[in-house]
Design a protein around this motif. Structure first.
Motif, short mmCIF file in Angstrom:
data_model
loop_
_atom_site.label_atom_id
_atom_site.label_comp_id
_atom_site.label_asym_id
_atom_site.label_seq_id
_atom_site.Cartn_x
_atom_site.Cartn_y
_atom_site.Cartn_z
N LEU A 116 0.82 -1.19 -0.14
CA LEU A 116 -0.03 -0.02 0.20
C LEU A 116 0.88 1.27 -0.04
O LEU A 116 0.27 2.21 -0.31
CB LEU A 116 -1.03 0.16 1.26
N GLY A 117 2.23 1.07 0.29
CA GLY A 117 2.97 2.46 0.27
C GLY A 117 2.70 3.06 1.65
O GLY A 117 3.20 4.31 1.77
N TRP A 118 2.35 2.51 2.70
CA TRP A 118 2.08 3.09 3.95
C TRP A 118 3.38 2.97 5.06
O TRP A 118 3.26 3.51 6.00
CB TRP A 118 1.04 2.16 4.68
N LEU A 119 4.31 2.30 4.54
CA LEU A 119 5.49 2.23 5.63
C LEU A 119 5.93 3.55 5.86
O LEU A 119 6.31 4.55 4.79
CB LEU A 119 6.55 1.28 4.92
N ASP A 120 6.39 3.67 7.27
CA ASP A 120 6.96 5.00 7.35
C ASP A 120 6.06 6.11 7.33
O ASP A 120 6.53 7.34 7.15
CB ASP A 120 8.03 5.36 6.83
N THR A 121 4.83 5.92 7.58
CA THR A 121 3.75 7.05 7.46
C THR A 121 2.88 6.77 8.57
O THR A 121 2.68 5.72 9.34
CB THR A 121 2.95 6.80 6.23
N PHE A 122 1.93 7.80 8.97
CA PHE A 122 0.91 7.75 10.15
C PHE A 122 -0.06 6.78 9.77
O PHE A 122 -0.60 6.14 10.88
CB PHE A 122 0.36 8.93 10.44
N TYR A 123 -0.29 6.27 8.60
CA TYR A 123 -1.40 5.46 8.29
C TYR A 123 -0.87 4.46 8.70
O TYR A 123 -1.98 3.32 9.16
CB TYR A 123 -1.42 5.25 6.64
N ALA A 124 0.37 3.92 8.80
CA ALA A 124 0.77 2.45 9.36
C ALA A 124 0.52 2.29 10.88
O ALA A 124 0.22 1.30 11.39
CB ALA A 124 2.30 2.10 8.89
N LEU A 125 0.62 3.41 11.42
CA LEU A 125 0.84 3.74 12.85
C LEU A 125 -0.78 3.55 13.36
O LEU A 125 -0.94 3.04 14.63
CB LEU A 125 1.44 4.74 13.43
N ILE A 126 -1.74 4.17 12.50
CA ILE A 126 -2.97 4.56 12.97
C ILE A 126 -4.24 3.36 12.52
O ILE A 126 -4.69 2.54 13.34
CB ILE A 126 -3.43 5.81 12.78
N VAL A 127 -4.11 3.14 11.17
CA VAL A 127 -5.38 2.39 10.76
C VAL A 127 -5.47 1.09 11.04
O VAL A 127 -6.47 0.61 11.36
CB VAL A 127 -5.00 2.47 9.03
N PRO A 128 -4.30 0.09 11.13
CA PRO A 128 -4.58 -1.14 11.84
C PRO A 128 -5.07 -1.44 13.09
O PRO A 128 -5.47 -2.48 13.58
CB PRO A 128 -2.99 -1.79 11.68
N TRP A 129 -4.93 -0.16 14.09
CA TRP A 129 -5.36 -0.27 15.30
C TRP A 129 -6.65 0.37 15.58
O TRP A 129 -6.76 0.80 16.95
CB TRP A 129 -4.01 0.32 16.37
N THR A 130 -7.47 0.81 14.63
CA THR A 130 -8.45 1.53 14.75
C THR A 130 -9.95 0.58 15.17
O THR A 130 -10.86 1.06 15.28
CB THR A 130 -8.94 2.46 13.66
N VAL A 131 -9.68 -0.91 15.10
CA VAL A 131 -10.46 -1.65 15.52
C VAL A 131 -10.01 -2.58 16.69
O VAL A 131 -8.79 -3.17 16.46
CB VAL A 131 -10.91 -2.62 14.42
N ASN A 132 -10.51 -2.59 17.76
CA ASN A 132 -9.91 -3.35 18.92
C ASN A 132 -11.18 -4.33 19.37
O ASN A 132 -12.08 -3.76 19.82
CB ASN A 132 -9.66 -2.15 20.30
N TRP A 189 0.32 4.59 23.47
CA TRP A 189 1.23 5.31 24.13
C TRP A 189 2.62 4.63 24.28
O TRP A 189 3.74 4.86 24.02
CB TRP A 189 0.81 6.22 25.39
N ASN A 190 2.25 3.35 24.83
CA ASN A 190 3.20 2.48 25.11
C ASN A 190 3.67 1.42 23.94
O ASN A 190 4.49 0.64 24.00
CB ASN A 190 2.74 1.55 26.27
N SER A 191 3.11 1.60 22.77
CA SER A 191 3.65 0.69 21.66
C SER A 191 4.88 0.84 21.39
O SER A 191 5.37 1.83 20.99
CB SER A 191 2.45 0.93 20.71
N PHE A 192 5.58 -0.32 20.94
CA PHE A 192 6.88 -0.18 20.63
C PHE A 192 7.13 -1.16 19.56
O PHE A 192 7.79 -0.86 18.72
CB PHE A 192 7.72 -0.69 22.02
N LEU A 193 6.85 -2.21 19.70
CA LEU A 193 7.49 -3.44 18.45
C LEU A 193 6.80 -3.14 17.20
O LEU A 193 7.57 -2.93 16.00
CB LEU A 193 7.03 -4.68 18.84
N TRP A 194 5.54 -2.56 16.91
CA TRP A 194 5.12 -2.47 15.83
C TRP A 194 5.53 -0.94 15.13
O TRP A 194 5.95 -0.91 14.22
CB TRP A 194 3.52 -2.55 15.91
N PRO A 195 5.45 0.21 15.78
CA PRO A 195 6.14 1.12 15.40
C PRO A 195 7.63 1.21 15.02
O PRO A 195 8.23 1.75 14.07
CB PRO A 195 6.09 2.13 16.48
N LEU A 196 8.43 0.30 15.73
CA LEU A 196 9.81 -0.04 15.55
C LEU A 196 9.94 -0.70 14.23
O LEU A 196 10.88 -0.39 13.41
CB LEU A 196 10.56 -0.86 16.60
N ILE A 197 9.06 -1.33 13.74
CA ILE A 197 9.10 -2.24 12.43
C ILE A 197 8.62 -1.41 11.17
O ILE A 197 9.28 -1.43 10.19
CB ILE A 197 8.05 -3.42 12.49
#
Length: 258
Positions: A116-132, A189-197
């Motif tokens: 999707l071309g979303w790496l290193d963007t806010f989309y990758a940090l937000i969209v996958p986690w909008t459903v919990n 706030w505490n997310s680490f592994l996913w943002p690191l990747i």
């Protein structure tokens, strides 16, 4: 005594952030600093783009929270008040997905985001986690305590589903919504592994990843590391102090009952 034991590491972190480097490695260990070194906080603020990391984290946290609240409320409403084929099976299937550990889907998710071309963007940090799923479960359990007759009466009076949700469900669901919000905020706030990747640059790097990079650069310079850690967790502590009464009310009023 147990509470003191749990609080002690955080107190040690704060006290260490005010020490000099020799005091942190002194044998036997010294609890209180001889003279508080507030300069450690200023040094941290100057050495790393902490403000940029804070802004990134706040953006991710707020937008993720809005997405979680929207999807969780709508899904919980459907599972509570709508009768459709396979409703209970679908709900149980969702709960089953909670048992899958995150490392299992890291690679497939990364491949999807890359295409999707979303790496290193806010989309990758937000969209996958909008459903919990847990938020859906918690809100659904609370909605099940609202009498179905109330929904039927609202429909007979001409109220649409969005009006029923906005004017009836949400006002009586404030405690559980605060609880869901707290869980979402802490998770983001505490997310680490996913943002690191999925992040590579400082422009989208959140606090926890930035703190890890800072830790690698500083090595064992403990005062500045503890100062940075204190600044990172301080907003969460302040938020919890304001929201703790609502959290207690949520579990007392709604619980986890059917």
């Amino acid at each position: 005594m147990v509470s003191l034991a749990m609080v002690f590491p955080f107190a040690w972190m704060i006290l260490t952030s005010l020490k000099t480097q020799p005091e942190t490695i002194q044998i036997p260990p010294r609890l209180l600093p001889s003279k508080p070194q507030w300069i450690n906080y200023l040094t941290v603020w100057r050495q790393i783009p902490l403000l940029r990391y804070f802004i990134n984290t706040i953006v991710v946290t707020v937008l993720t929270l809005l997405g979680v609240l929207l999807t969780s409320v709508l899904a919980a409403f459907a599972f509570s008040f709508k009768d459709f084929k396979g409703r209970d099976f679908t709900f149980m299937a969702l709960l089953g997905l909670m048992m899958i550990p995150q490392p299992v889907y890291l690679v497939p998710a990364y491949v999807i985001l890359a295409k999707l071309g979303w790496l290193d963007t806010f989309y990758a940090l937000i969209v996958p986690w909008t459903v919990n799923i847990f938020s859906i479960f918690l809100i659904r359990q609370h909605f099940k305590t609202v009498p179905r007759s109330l929904y039927d009466a609202a429909r007979m009076d001409g109220a649409s589903d969005p009006k029923f949700i906005w004017h009836v469900l949400l006002p009586v669901s404030r405690p559980v919504l605060v609880t869901v919000s707290l869980f979402s905020i802490i998770g983001s706030w505490n997310s680490f592994l996913w943002p690191l990747i999925v992040t590579n640059s400082e422009k989208v790097r959140p606090l926890q990843v930035g703190l890890a990079y800072f830790s690698q650069e500083q090595g064992s310079f403990w005062p500045q590391l503890m100062a940075a850690s204190t600044l990172v967790i301080l907003p969460l502590v302040i938020f919890y102090l304001f929201a703790q009464r609502q959290i207690t009310e949520s579990f007392v009023s709604s619980g986890l009952k059917e």
